[in-house]
Design a protein around this motif. Structure first.
Motif, mmCIF file in Angstrom:
data_model
loop_
_atom_site.group_PDB
_atom_site.id
_atom_site.type_symbol
_atom_site.label_atom_id
_atom_site.label_comp_id
_atom_site.label_asym_id
_atom_site.label_seq_id
_atom_site.Cartn_x
_atom_site.Cartn_y
_atom_site.Cartn_z
ATOM 1 N N PHE A 6 0.849 -1.183 0.000
ATOM 2 C CA PHE A 6 0.000 0.000 0.000
ATOM 3 C C PHE A 6 0.886 1.236 0.000
ATOM 4 N N THR A 7 0.497 2.199 -0.807
ATOM 5 C CA THR A 7 1.264 3.434 -0.943
ATOM 6 C C THR A 7 0.550 4.532 -0.193
ATOM 7 N N VAL A 8 1.327 5.269 0.605
ATOM 8 C CA VAL A 8 0.750 6.349 1.398
ATOM 9 C C VAL A 8 1.472 7.662 1.114
ATOM 10 N N ARG A 9 0.746 8.748 1.324
ATOM 11 C CA ARG A 9 1.334 10.093 1.245
ATOM 12 C C ARG A 9 1.282 10.690 2.646
ATOM 13 N N TRP A 10 2.466 11.029 3.155
ATOM 14 C CA TRP A 10 2.588 11.625 4.484
ATOM 15 C C TRP A 10 2.204 13.098 4.425
ATOM 16 N N ASP A 27 -9.063 -4.298 4.480
ATOM 17 C CA ASP A 27 -10.187 -4.140 5.403
ATOM 18 C C ASP A 27 -10.065 -2.863 6.235
ATOM 19 N N PHE A 28 -8.881 -2.268 6.237
ATOM 20 C CA PHE A 28 -8.609 -1.120 7.092
ATOM 21 C C PHE A 28 -8.433 0.195 6.337
ATOM 22 N N PHE A 29 -8.078 0.099 5.045
ATOM 23 C CA PHE A 29 -7.797 1.300 4.266
ATOM 24 C C PHE A 29 -8.540 1.288 2.935
ATOM 25 N N VAL A 30 -8.909 2.478 2.480
ATOM 26 C CA VAL A 30 -9.563 2.660 1.192
ATOM 27 C C VAL A 30 -8.681 3.586 0.364
ATOM 28 N N PRO A 31 -8.307 3.185 -0.849
ATOM 29 C CA PRO A 31 -7.492 4.060 -1.693
ATOM 30 C C PRO A 31 -8.175 5.409 -1.908
ATOM 31 N N GLY A 32 -7.392 6.473 -1.792
ATOM 32 C CA GLY A 32 -7.904 7.817 -1.971
ATOM 33 C C GLY A 32 -8.386 8.476 -0.685
ATOM 34 N N GLU A 33 -8.523 7.700 0.376
ATOM 35 C CA GLU A 33 -9.006 8.248 1.647
ATOM 36 C C GLU A 33 -7.866 8.871 2.450
ATOM 37 N N VAL A 90 -4.016 7.327 1.808
ATOM 38 C CA VAL A 90 -3.694 6.032 1.224
ATOM 39 C C VAL A 90 -3.919 6.187 -0.281
ATOM 40 N N LEU A 91 -2.855 6.107 -1.039
ATOM 41 C CA LEU A 91 -2.945 6.325 -2.478
ATOM 42 C C LEU A 91 -3.364 5.079 -3.244
ATOM 43 N N ALA A 92 -2.856 3.920 -2.820
ATOM 44 C CA ALA A 92 -3.138 2.689 -3.579
ATOM 45 C C ALA A 92 -2.963 1.468 -2.696
ATOM 46 N N LEU A 93 -3.710 0.441 -3.037
ATOM 47 C CA LEU A 93 -3.543 -0.906 -2.475
ATOM 48 C C LEU A 93 -3.274 -1.825 -3.644
ATOM 49 N N ARG A 94 -2.219 -2.615 -3.561
ATOM 50 C CA ARG A 94 -1.933 -3.553 -4.641
ATOM 51 C C ARG A 94 -1.312 -4.826 -4.124
#
Length: 94
Positions: A6-10, A27-33, A90-94
């Motif tokens: 998962f990619t995140v932006r601080w 289950d814990f993160f949604v991309p873009g949120e 959260v930018l992406a889940l892959r």
């Protein structure tokens, strides 16, 4: 066991690619949120502990990579702890 990145932006705009030994992070993160810093760290902590325990159940030992990732997240989050409105996207889940 399927892994997930998962990619995140601080809050400072920097990005990080994070690892989970399990798809449970979905289950814990949604991309873009965007998540308040404390909420993001708590969600990451729970997701990575669950992922590590799934590895333990399957292989008989915890996932050190998940625990290392959590330590990296907690360390990075400390830089922004004094900012009351700090948020992580959260930018992406892959």
């Amino acid at each position: 066991m399927p892994v997930m990145h998962f990619t995140v932006r601080w809050p400072d705009g920097s990005e990080a690619d994070c690892y989970s030994p399990s798809t449970v992070v979905g289950d814990f993160f949604v991309p873009g949120e965007r998540y308040a810093l404390h909420d993001f760290v708590e969600r990451a902590r729970e997701a990575l502990h669950i992922g590590s325990e799934r590895v333990r159940e399957k292989y008989g030992f915890a996932c050190s990579a998940a625990l290392d990732q959590l330590a990296q997240i907690e360390h990075a989050a400390q830089r922004f702890a004094a900012q009351p409105d700090a948020a992580v996207t959260v930018l992406a889940l892959r």
